[in-house]
Design an enzyme around this catalytic site. Structure first.
Site, mmCIF file in Angstrom:
data_model
loop_
_atom_site.group_PDB
_atom_site.id
_atom_site.type_symbol
_atom_site.label_atom_id
_atom_site.label_comp_id
_atom_site.label_asym_id
_atom_site.label_seq_id
_atom_site.Cartn_x
_atom_site.Cartn_y
_atom_site.Cartn_z
ATOM 1 N N LYS A 12 14.292 15.519 -34.752
ATOM 2 C CA LYS A 12 15.362 16.939 -34.617
ATOM 3 C C LYS A 12 14.358 17.847 -34.089
ATOM 4 O O LYS A 12 15.456 18.598 -33.680
ATOM 5 C CB LYS A 12 15.465 16.695 -36.261
ATOM 6 C CG LYS A 12 16.261 17.734 -37.357
ATOM 7 C CD LYS A 12 16.811 17.752 -38.255
ATOM 8 C CE LYS A 12 17.036 18.462 -38.940
ATOM 9 N NZ LYS A 12 17.514 18.939 -40.080
ATOM 10 N N GLU A 18 3.933 11.249 -32.898
ATOM 11 C CA GLU A 18 4.013 10.344 -32.453
ATOM 12 C C GLU A 18 5.205 9.950 -31.349
ATOM 13 O O GLU A 18 4.709 9.679 -30.133
ATOM 14 C CB GLU A 18 4.596 9.204 -33.397
ATOM 15 C CG GLU A 18 3.509 8.126 -34.615
ATOM 16 C CD GLU A 18 3.788 10.350 -35.696
ATOM 17 O OE1 GLU A 18 4.227 10.622 -35.885
ATOM 18 O OE2 GLU A 18 2.702 9.127 -36.376
ATOM 19 N N GLY A 69 16.526 13.802 -41.949
ATOM 20 C CA GLY A 69 16.058 12.595 -41.039
ATOM 21 C C GLY A 69 16.640 11.738 -40.837
ATOM 22 O O GLY A 69 17.403 11.205 -40.656
ATOM 23 N N ARG A 70 16.651 11.162 -42.844
ATOM 24 C CA ARG A 70 17.048 10.031 -43.140
ATOM 25 C C ARG A 70 18.152 9.691 -43.298
ATOM 26 O O ARG A 70 18.873 8.555 -43.954
ATOM 27 C CB ARG A 70 16.183 9.614 -44.292
ATOM 28 C CG ARG A 70 16.134 10.718 -45.922
ATOM 29 C CD ARG A 70 14.468 10.594 -46.632
ATOM 30 N NE ARG A 70 14.676 12.234 -47.580
ATOM 31 C CZ ARG A 70 14.525 13.123 -47.626
ATOM 32 N NH1 ARG A 70 13.955 12.960 -46.617
ATOM 33 N NH2 ARG A 70 14.683 13.711 -48.439
ATOM 34 N N GLU A 123 11.154 8.080 -49.484
ATOM 35 C CA GLU A 123 11.108 10.537 -48.842
ATOM 36 C C GLU A 123 11.932 11.140 -50.113
ATOM 37 O O GLU A 123 11.663 12.343 -49.181
ATOM 38 C CB GLU A 123 11.635 10.063 -47.920
ATOM 39 C CG GLU A 123 10.862 11.334 -47.250
ATOM 40 C CD GLU A 123 11.561 11.170 -45.098
ATOM 41 O OE1 GLU A 123 9.973 11.549 -45.080
ATOM 42 O OE2 GLU A 123 12.197 10.663 -45.199
ATOM 43 N N HIS A 158 10.075 -18.579 -49.266
ATOM 44 C CA HIS A 158 8.591 -19.387 -49.252
ATOM 45 C C HIS A 158 7.446 -18.991 -48.611
ATOM 46 O O HIS A 158 6.521 -18.622 -48.394
ATOM 47 C CB HIS A 158 8.693 -20.743 -47.580
ATOM 48 C CG HIS A 158 9.998 -20.766 -48.004
ATOM 49 N ND1 HIS A 158 10.239 -22.960 -47.809
ATOM 50 C CD2 HIS A 158 11.603 -20.738 -47.608
ATOM 51 C CE1 HIS A 158 11.198 -22.910 -48.424
ATOM 52 N NE2 HIS A 158 12.007 -21.920 -47.516
ATOM 53 N N LYS A 180 0.371 15.274 -42.498
ATOM 54 C CA LYS A 180 1.146 15.872 -41.287
ATOM 55 C C LYS A 180 -0.531 16.777 -40.896
ATOM 56 O O LYS A 180 -0.969 17.248 -39.940
ATOM 57 C CB LYS A 180 2.192 16.521 -40.789
ATOM 58 C CG LYS A 180 3.142 15.015 -40.561
ATOM 59 C CD LYS A 180 4.896 15.346 -40.303
ATOM 60 C CE LYS A 180 6.114 15.418 -40.193
ATOM 61 N NZ LYS A 180 7.563 15.685 -40.328
#
Ligand SMILES: O=P(O)(O)OC[C@H]1O[C@](O)(CO)[C@@H](O)[C@@H]1O
Length: 559
Positions: A220, A226, A281-282, A367, A398, A524
């Protein structure tokens, strides 16, 4: 709250309007009394007192079933929680959300991802751009899926690699895993790369042909370190693989509203799909950030995905609180966090397709609600977001389920169980396993039962006495079960919107802004300052680690 249309002054509205932190509302003390009573009761006992508990604490919506009967809660406590929601003016909050009020008041933005699914109106000034970008996204998908889109050498695109992180990765990745039919590879195949660790990109490129590979740079902001590092690495890979004279730009598209930054990277505006500022974003999988998902499943399945979410939006907006699934789920979670002192929520989807569901939900919940500053600027004195984690059943059975059985903590559990058609034998076994786990984790095994089972196996009394305490499982772990008719696009849309709105309900009652993320911004800033080499300004531990890493780079000492 008075609902203002797209108010530009919501910071002031939020700060000046009367706000009472939830623990000061009268329903809070009523709930503390219920908690004192219910903390001494086992969930299994609640069933003894109320045989109709499953019927009264299970709630349906368009084929989806939400079962809260295995929570440590009863009807009077639930009624008090609903009172709390009323006192916290949750209905006003829901109305303000759908009306486009700037509920993200710290960034002065509306929160309108529901508009992307057609459940409410987009701000009039954005409507045309939104419709246009959705239309372009569809046309792009059709061209790709039909094999008519070619790269710089004229070969059709067969592989799409999404480069994005956080909300620009987790939602589309999770939904694509869930919805691309088992055993079939989508055409073109869609892969996801998030980590700045080059290994993830290398894995995605291992068998890739540059001439038929397209990268979607999903960011966005077009400023995420990254994603930009991966985009640069992808461009270098294309340049090396395509040969001189071939334009790598034909192998890139971007989803971003920073068209200038995308153009500076070399992706022209006609290959950039914008998304509105009011999509966080989320919450962005429903927007053009969903492009890789649409490519993977096709436009009509994407429509079914939106339709499922829209159905949940409409339910959330209109159903009364005592029938409203996101409200009830949110209240049950708040009860566990603030009244039973349960610190974590484990997501246990019984479907391989939902293997990334917990990761998606981690971002959504933590977040959004991993915050302490209240609307009036004061600090929360009660807990907010639980720690969200999890993993797929039956694999977790397990491994980490041991802690649920015999550990020292209570953990809230969400079992997500697609039921599937009657002839689906493997899914039937998953469903049975899910039900067995939630039942065993509720009932547990007491000392007498452990003793009896050892005697029945022929152990001597003295041996049984030593071993029996080790077999005791306290049980009483509260769980929610969500049953879906199938893991299909409609149900997944419903399920994700259910969780999105649950998070809203909790954030609203806690009195926090669920839609900013200033915490991650601090991390950041620190990363930028470290990579700028200003280690001397850091604390002694960090400066020491930087020096040690530098020494290790030069001469690893393995003696
Ligand atoms: O799409 P972008 O701008 O690259 O952001 C990716 C992610 O980074 C965050 O801003 C947090 O670092 C998330 O909220 C967001 O989903």
């Amino acid at each position: 709250m008075e609902v203002a249309n797209n108010s530009k002054h919501s910071v002031f509205i939020a700060v000046t309007e009367p706000f009472t932190p939830p623990h000061r509302l009268s329903a809070w003390s009523t709930l503390e009394n219920h908690a004192a009573r219910l903390r001494t009761m086992r969930i299994a006992e609640l069933f003894e007192h109320d045989a109709a508990r499953f019927a009264t604490l299970s709630f349906g919506h368009r084929g989806l079933l939400l079962d809260l009967s295995k929570q440590s809660i009863d009807a009077p406590a639930l009624a008090a929680l609903i009172d709390l929601a009323g006192q916290a003016r949750l209905p006003d909050g829901i109305e303000a959300l759908f009306a486009g009020e700037h509920l993200n008041f710290t960034e002065d933005r509306a929160v309108l991802h529901m508009a992307l699914r057609g459940a409410c109106a987009a701000p009039p000034e954005d409507a045309a751009t939104l419709a246009q970008s959705q239309q372009r996204m569809r046309a792009f998908t059709v061209a790709l899926r039909s094999g008519t889109m070619t790269g710089a050498t004229g070969k059709p695109i067969r592989l799409v690699i999404n480069l994005g992180i956080g909300g620009s990765d987790l939602g589309p990745r999770m939904a694509a895993q869930a919805l691309v039919p088992t055993g079939l590879r989508a055409t073109p195949e869609v892969r996801f790369v998030a980590n700045i660790d080059r290994r993830e990109l290398d894995e995605a490129l291992a068998d890739a042909d540059p001439a038929s590979t397209l990268f979607v740079v999903s960011s966005k902001s077009f400023a995420t370190a990254e994603t930009l590092a991966n985009a640069q690495a992808a461009r270098a890979w294309l340049q090396a693989g395509l040969g001189a004279g071939c334009d790598p730009a034909l192998h890139f598209t971007a989803v971003s509203n920073a068209t200038d930054a995308a153009a500076a990277f070399g992706i022209p505006a006609e290959r950039v799909f914008p998304l509105p500022e009011w999509v966080g974003g989320r919450y962005s999988v429903w927007s053009t950030i969903g492009l890789p998902l649409m490519i993977a499943i096709g436009a009509s399945e994407f429509d079914a995905f939106l339709a499922g979410a829209r159905a949940m939006d409409e339910h959330f907006r209109t159903a009364p609180p005592d029938e409203n699934l996101p409200v009830l789920m949110g209240l049950a979670g708040l009860w566990n966090t603030d009244f039973l002192g349960i610190e974590s929520l484990a997501l246990l989807p019984y479907a391989h397709g939902l293997r990334s569901f917990a990761a998606w939900l981690q971002q959504l919940e933590m977040e959004s609600n991993g915050k302490r500053c209240l609307r009036d600027g004061s600090g929360s004195v009660i807990h907010t977001s639980p720690i969200v984690w999890g993993g797929v059943g039956t694999v977790g059975q397990h491994a980490f389920h041991q802690l649920f059985y015999q550990g020292t903590r209570r953990v809230a559990l969400d079992f997500i169980v697609p039921v599937a058609a009657a002839d689906d034998v493997s899914q039937r076994s998953l469903v049975e396993n899910a039900f067995a786990q939630s039942a065993a984790l509720m009932s547990g095994r007491d000392l007498d039962t452990a003793f009896a089972s050892l005697r029945a196996k022929g152990l001597a009394e003295s041996e049984a006495a030593v071993l029996a305490p080790h077999l005791v499982c306290p049980g009483n772990q509260p769980s929610t079960t969500v049953l879906l008719p199938a893991l299909d696009a409609f149900s997944l849309g419903q399920l994700m919107a259910l969780y999105e709105h649950k998070v809203f309900v909790q954030g609203w009652i806690w009195g926090i802004n669920s839609f900013d993320q200033y915490g991650v911004e601090l991390g950041k800033e620190m990363a930028r300052s470290l990579s700028a080499g200003s280690g001397e300004n850091h604390d002694a531990s960090t400066a020491g680690l930087m020096a040690a890493a530098e020494a290790m780079r030069r001469t690893p000492d393995r003696s």
